[in-house]
Design a protein around this motif. Structure first.
Motif, PDB file in Angstrom:
ATOM      1  N   SER A  59      -0.200   1.709  -5.365  1.00 34.75           N
ATOM      2  CA  SER A  59       0.621   0.522  -5.562  1.00 34.75           C
ATOM      3  C   SER A  59       0.394  -0.362  -4.338  1.00 34.75           C
ATOM      4  N   LEU A  60      -0.235   0.323  -3.274  1.00 38.42           N
ATOM      5  CA  LEU A  60      -0.434  -0.451  -1.859  1.00 38.42           C
ATOM      6  C   LEU A  60      -0.979  -1.561  -2.023  1.00 38.42           C
ATOM      7  N   ASN A  61      -0.709  -2.774  -1.524  1.00 38.90           N
ATOM      8  CA  ASN A  61      -1.355  -3.956  -1.706  1.00 38.90           C
ATOM      9  C   ASN A  61      -1.324  -4.926  -0.231  1.00 38.90           C
ATOM     10  N   PHE A  62      -2.445  -5.329   0.296  1.00 43.51           N
ATOM     11  CA  PHE A  62      -2.326  -6.095   1.375  1.00 43.51           C
ATOM     12  C   PHE A  62      -2.566  -7.540   1.351  1.00 43.51           C
ATOM     13  N   SER A  63      -1.826  -8.344   1.760  1.00 42.51           N
ATOM     14  CA  SER A  63      -2.077  -9.740   1.522  1.00 42.51           C
ATOM     15  C   SER A  63      -1.945 -10.629   2.949  1.00 42.51           C
TER      16      SER A  63
END
Length: 470
Positions: free
Chosen positions: A105-109
């Protein structure tokens, strides 16, 4: 829905970052949100050193401006989980994750987010490679070499496209290419181990240049020492090198290929000590090998031999190793567990003598390794159906955390009749947690008849049948 939430979060946190920004381009912002948090904080670390603790607010959000943060790989910890990220001065990194599927689920923005997303993708690729290896390790080495060459080429092409769009720094480009190379090397190391152990005839067909990459491995890479793909490569290199010596034996025994044997553990301890100058990384590997060597030893002499090898390489955690050895000396095959005290789910202190009614398999678990204990109990549920003549006992080792243990048992619907917790042993809790992979076969009289079994072993059910037929 997830992407919508990420967009809203980005607007809120980026606004916060902009409002608080300073004129210094050395300021870095790290913030985000955690869905279903395990604890009310996250920890930023680098090379096993805690740098800062960021608390979660009532919305489960966190954020902080950090001054003079050097470019490099960091680890974000949300106990018991963690994942890496890449940060450079001036970045404004936003993180979103759901603990129910932490890595996926990990997301970087935000500014600089694509660098961390790239490294996360490489981490997930490395995990998927486990399935790939199991599909391909029976093929001939020449064909496997072509497959790995193709995978590496594909990864580099993807990186080139990203570079054009994101304008990565030269430092990150170098790290990204190195990571791609190391994933490629690791595929070959895993293949090497499997053919050495299970398809030894294929080793004579390995091309001469197959291992040329080994000359390029930097075993003291400071920038990557906390990154899973790199440490996994070193782990697999140690593993494959530790059994290459089996070639020189006229009739290699099964012990020669046993990763838990004293001689194999010793070879890997000496090898990692000679390969790297990074003390943190060296000690992490020595921790693993010490734990495995001690907990899998079947005699007093084997335990003492492992401790002697650790002394020879100046192992920093000798006191913990000695404590672990003290625990393990109580669980050799042939010893009795009858007088060992346990707490049942009604909070009553009892001993094994009051529990054992038939052949019993006791497995050890901790609330601090959630994915592991969920997997253990799922596996045990199936085994209980197949082997009703055996009692399977879950032994929790988080003494002093009784309410948390009971909550975990209830939340996961574990069978309370077969769940127990250790009582005081006067040994550091962290030492006990090194025991979470242990399984004991105990006869109805309370005597341990096997302490080396593993759920993952292809022979595990054969061992169960032998246990029943004693």
């Amino acid at each position: 829905m997830r992407h919508y939430l990420i967009s809203i979060l980005s607007v809120i946190l980026l606004g916060t970052a902009c409002n608080r920004s300073t004129s210094s381009n050395k300021t870095t912002y790290i913030g985000g949100q955690i869905v279903n948090p395990n604890v009310d904080y996250v920890i930023l670390t680098q090379n096993s050193n805690d740098l800062d603790t960021l608390p979660l607010n009532e919305e489960n959000q966190f954020g902080k401006h950090l001054e003079d943060l050097e470019a490099g790989i960091y680890t974000l910890k949300h106990p018991p989980e963690n994942q890496i990220l890449y940060v450079e001065p001036g970045d404004s990194l936003l993180i979103w994750l759901n603990t129910l599927q932490f890595d996926r689920s990990l997301n970087f923005s935000g500014r600089g987010g694509e660098k961390s997303n790239f490294l996360l993708d490489m981490f997930l690729n490395n995990q998927r490679d486990n399935d790939l290896i199991l599909s391909y390790y029976k093929i001939k080495p020449e064909r496997f070499a072509k497959i790995t060459d193709s995978i590496r080429k594909e990864r580099l092409q993807k990186l080139e496209k990203l570079e054009k769009r994101e304008e990565f720094s030269s430092d990150f480009k170098n790290i990204a290419r190195t990571v791609i190379d190391y994933e490629y090397y690791d595929l070959r190391e895993r293949y090497t181990f499997l053919i050495e152990k299970y398809y030894h005839g294929l080793t004579s067909e390995v091309p001469e240049d197959f291992y040329d990459y080994r000359k390029k491995i930097d075993f003291s890479n400071k920038e990557l020492q906390s990154y899973y793909v790199y440490t996994n490569l070193i782990d697999d290199y140690l593993r494959s090198k530790s059994i290459e010596g089996c070639d020189t034996i006229a009739k290699p025994s099964q012990d020669c290929y046993d990763l838990a044997s004293y001689h194999n553990i010793k070879r890997r301890i000496i090898l990692i000590d000679s390969l790297t100058s990074l003390s943190n990384m060296k000690n992490e590997f020595l921790d693993r090998l010490a734990t495995r060597g001690i907990t899998m030893a079947d005699t007093e002499g084997r335990v003492d031999s492992i401790l002697e090898v650790l002394k020879e390489v100046n192992y920093e955690n000798m006191e913990q190793a000695q404590d672990l050895a003290a625990i393990h000396r109580n669980y050799f095959v042939g010893t009795s567990v009858n007088n060992n005290k346990l707490l049942n789910t009604s909070k009553e202190v009892i001993d094994y003598r009051g529990i054992l009614e038939k052949p019993t398999i006791a497995f050890v678990w901790s609330i601090h390794s959630p994915s592991h204990h969920v997997w253990q109990h799922k596996h045990v549920r199936e085994l209980r159906k197949k082997y009703p003549g055996i009692d399977f006992l879950g032994i929790n080792i988080d003494e002093g955390e009784t309410e948390e243990w009971l909550s975990t048992v209830a939340a996961n619907n574990y069978n309370k009749k077969f769940e127990y917790q250790i009582t005081s042993r006067n040994i550091d809790k962290e030492v006990f947690r090194k025991y979470i992979y242990k399984i004991f076969f105990i006869d109805p009289s309370g005597i341990i008849v096997d302490g080396d079994a593993k759920f993952q072993s292809p022979n595990f059910e054969t061992e169960i049948l032998e246990f029943l037929n004693r």
